[in-house]
Design a protein around this motif. Structure first.
Motif, short mmCIF file in Angstrom:
data_model
loop_
_atom_site.label_atom_id
_atom_site.label_comp_id
_atom_site.label_asym_id
_atom_site.label_seq_id
_atom_site.Cartn_x
_atom_site.Cartn_y
_atom_site.Cartn_z
N LEU A 48 0.83 -1.20 0.00
CA LEU A 48 0.00 0.00 0.00
C LEU A 48 0.86 1.25 0.00
O LEU A 48 0.58 2.20 -0.74
CB LEU A 48 -0.93 0.00 1.21
N ARG A 49 1.93 1.27 0.80
CA ARG A 49 2.83 2.43 0.83
C ARG A 49 3.49 2.62 -0.54
O ARG A 49 3.62 3.74 -1.02
CB ARG A 49 3.88 2.23 1.91
N LYS A 50 3.88 1.51 -1.17
CA LYS A 50 4.50 1.60 -2.50
C LYS A 50 3.50 2.15 -3.52
O LYS A 50 3.84 2.97 -4.36
CB LYS A 50 4.98 0.21 -2.94
N PHE A 51 2.23 1.72 -3.43
CA PHE A 51 1.18 2.22 -4.32
C PHE A 51 0.96 3.72 -4.11
O PHE A 51 0.85 4.48 -5.06
CB PHE A 51 -0.13 1.46 -4.09
N GLN A 52 0.93 4.16 -2.84
CA GLN A 52 0.70 5.56 -2.54
C GLN A 52 1.85 6.44 -3.03
O GLN A 52 1.63 7.56 -3.47
CB GLN A 52 0.51 5.76 -1.03
N GLU A 53 3.06 5.93 -2.97
CA GLU A 53 4.20 6.70 -3.44
C GLU A 53 4.29 6.75 -4.95
O GLU A 53 4.87 7.66 -5.52
CB GLU A 53 5.50 6.13 -2.85
N ALA A 54 3.71 5.78 -5.65
CA ALA A 54 3.79 5.71 -7.11
C ALA A 54 2.62 6.39 -7.80
O ALA A 54 2.50 6.30 -9.02
CB ALA A 54 3.86 4.25 -7.54
N ILE A 61 -8.48 6.27 -8.07
CA ILE A 61 -8.21 5.82 -6.70
C ILE A 61 -9.51 5.70 -5.92
O ILE A 61 -10.55 6.19 -6.34
CB ILE A 61 -7.26 6.78 -5.97
N VAL A 62 -9.41 5.05 -4.75
CA VAL A 62 -10.49 4.96 -3.78
C VAL A 62 -9.89 5.37 -2.44
O VAL A 62 -8.82 4.91 -2.06
CB VAL A 62 -11.04 3.52 -3.67
N THR A 63 -10.59 6.24 -1.70
CA THR A 63 -10.12 6.67 -0.39
C THR A 63 -10.67 5.75 0.69
O THR A 63 -11.54 4.91 0.43
CB THR A 63 -10.55 8.11 -0.09
N THR A 64 -10.19 5.94 1.92
CA THR A 64 -10.67 5.14 3.04
C THR A 64 -12.14 5.41 3.33
O THR A 64 -12.83 4.56 3.88
CB THR A 64 -9.86 5.42 4.31
N GLY A 65 -12.63 6.58 2.94
CA GLY A 65 -14.04 6.92 3.14
C GLY A 65 -14.93 6.39 2.04
O GLY A 65 -16.15 6.58 2.08
N GLY A 66 -14.36 5.74 1.03
CA GLY A 66 -15.15 5.17 -0.05
C GLY A 66 -15.40 6.13 -1.20
O GLY A 66 -16.30 5.91 -2.00
N ILE A 67 -14.61 7.19 -1.31
CA ILE A 67 -14.78 8.17 -2.38
C ILE A 67 -13.93 7.75 -3.58
O ILE A 67 -12.73 7.54 -3.46
CB ILE A 67 -14.37 9.58 -1.91
N TYR A 68 -14.58 7.63 -4.73
CA TYR A 68 -13.89 7.28 -5.97
C TYR A 68 -13.55 8.57 -6.69
O TYR A 68 -14.36 9.49 -6.73
CB TYR A 68 -14.80 6.43 -6.87
N SER A 94 -2.20 9.28 3.12
CA SER A 94 -2.39 8.02 3.84
C SER A 94 -3.83 7.50 3.75
O SER A 94 -4.10 6.35 4.09
CB SER A 94 -2.00 8.17 5.30
N ALA A 95 -4.77 8.33 3.28
CA ALA A 95 -6.16 7.92 3.17
C ALA A 95 -6.47 7.26 1.83
O ALA A 95 -7.61 6.86 1.58
CB ALA A 95 -7.08 9.12 3.38
N ILE A 96 -5.49 7.12 0.96
CA ILE A 96 -5.69 6.47 -0.33
C ILE A 96 -5.52 4.97 -0.14
O ILE A 96 -4.50 4.50 0.35
CB ILE A 96 -4.67 6.99 -1.37
N LEU A 97 -6.53 4.21 -0.56
CA LEU A 97 -6.49 2.77 -0.35
C LEU A 97 -5.96 2.00 -1.55
O LEU A 97 -4.99 1.29 -1.47
CB LEU A 97 -7.88 2.23 -0.01
N ARG A 98 -6.64 2.13 -2.68
CA ARG A 98 -6.27 1.28 -3.81
C ARG A 98 -6.82 1.82 -5.11
O ARG A 98 -7.55 2.79 -5.15
CB ARG A 98 -6.78 -0.13 -3.59
N ASP A 99 -6.47 1.12 -6.15
CA ASP A 99 -6.97 1.39 -7.50
C ASP A 99 -8.30 0.68 -7.64
O ASP A 99 -8.42 -0.48 -7.27
CB ASP A 99 -5.94 0.86 -8.50
N PRO A 100 -9.35 1.33 -8.18
CA PRO A 100 -10.65 0.66 -8.34
C PRO A 100 -10.60 -0.60 -9.20
O PRO A 100 -11.44 -1.47 -9.08
CB PRO A 100 -11.53 1.73 -8.98
N SER A 101 -9.62 -0.71 -10.09
CA SER A 101 -9.53 -1.92 -10.91
C SER A 101 -9.22 -3.14 -10.04
O SER A 101 -9.56 -4.25 -10.40
CB SER A 101 -8.47 -1.75 -12.00
N ASP A 102 -8.56 -2.93 -8.87
CA ASP A 102 -8.32 -4.04 -7.94
C ASP A 102 -9.64 -4.59 -7.41
O ASP A 102 -9.78 -5.79 -7.18
CB ASP A 102 -7.47 -3.58 -6.76
N LEU A 103 -10.63 -3.74 -7.21
CA LEU A 103 -11.93 -4.18 -6.72
C LEU A 103 -12.65 -5.04 -7.75
O LEU A 103 -13.31 -6.00 -7.40
CB LEU A 103 -12.80 -2.98 -6.36
#
Length: 107
Positions: A48-54, A61-68, A94-103
């Protein structure tokens, strides 16, 4: 009365043998917990840290609050996210979780 005294004197020797087996059992429990709980969690945190830095402009992106949204601008501590036309919000990195394509791949 003498039998009680003899039994009380013999008890520490028996307890000492059991303490070694208890220590070995506790060590095995810790090793199992490390490999099944702690190690995978640290691996996910590193990814996750590597994703956030890249992150770069235009990434979805998707945030921890569920905002796309899409990354509009990247700063030192925060990211500006475009969630709709002319609607941008500022979010901590730090509130960025992942790429929506992962979902979509998880389904």
């Amino acid at each position: 009365m003498f039998t009680n005294l003899i039994l009380l004197q013999a008890a520490p020797a028996a307890a000492q043998g059991q303490s070694y087996s208890f220590l070995i059992m506790m060590a095995l429990v810790f090793v199992v917990m490390y490999f099944f709980m702690i190690r995978p969690q640290t691996k996910r945190q590193k990814e996750l840290r590597k994703f956030q830095e890249a992150l770069k402009k235009g990434d979805k992106i998707v945030t921890t609050g569920g905002i796309y949204g899409k990354v509009w601008e990247i700063r030192e501590q925060y990211i500006i996210i475009e969630i709709d036309d002319n609607c941008k919000i500022r979010c901590d990195k730090s509130a960025i979780l992942r790429d929506p394509s992962d979902l979509q791949q998880a389904k």
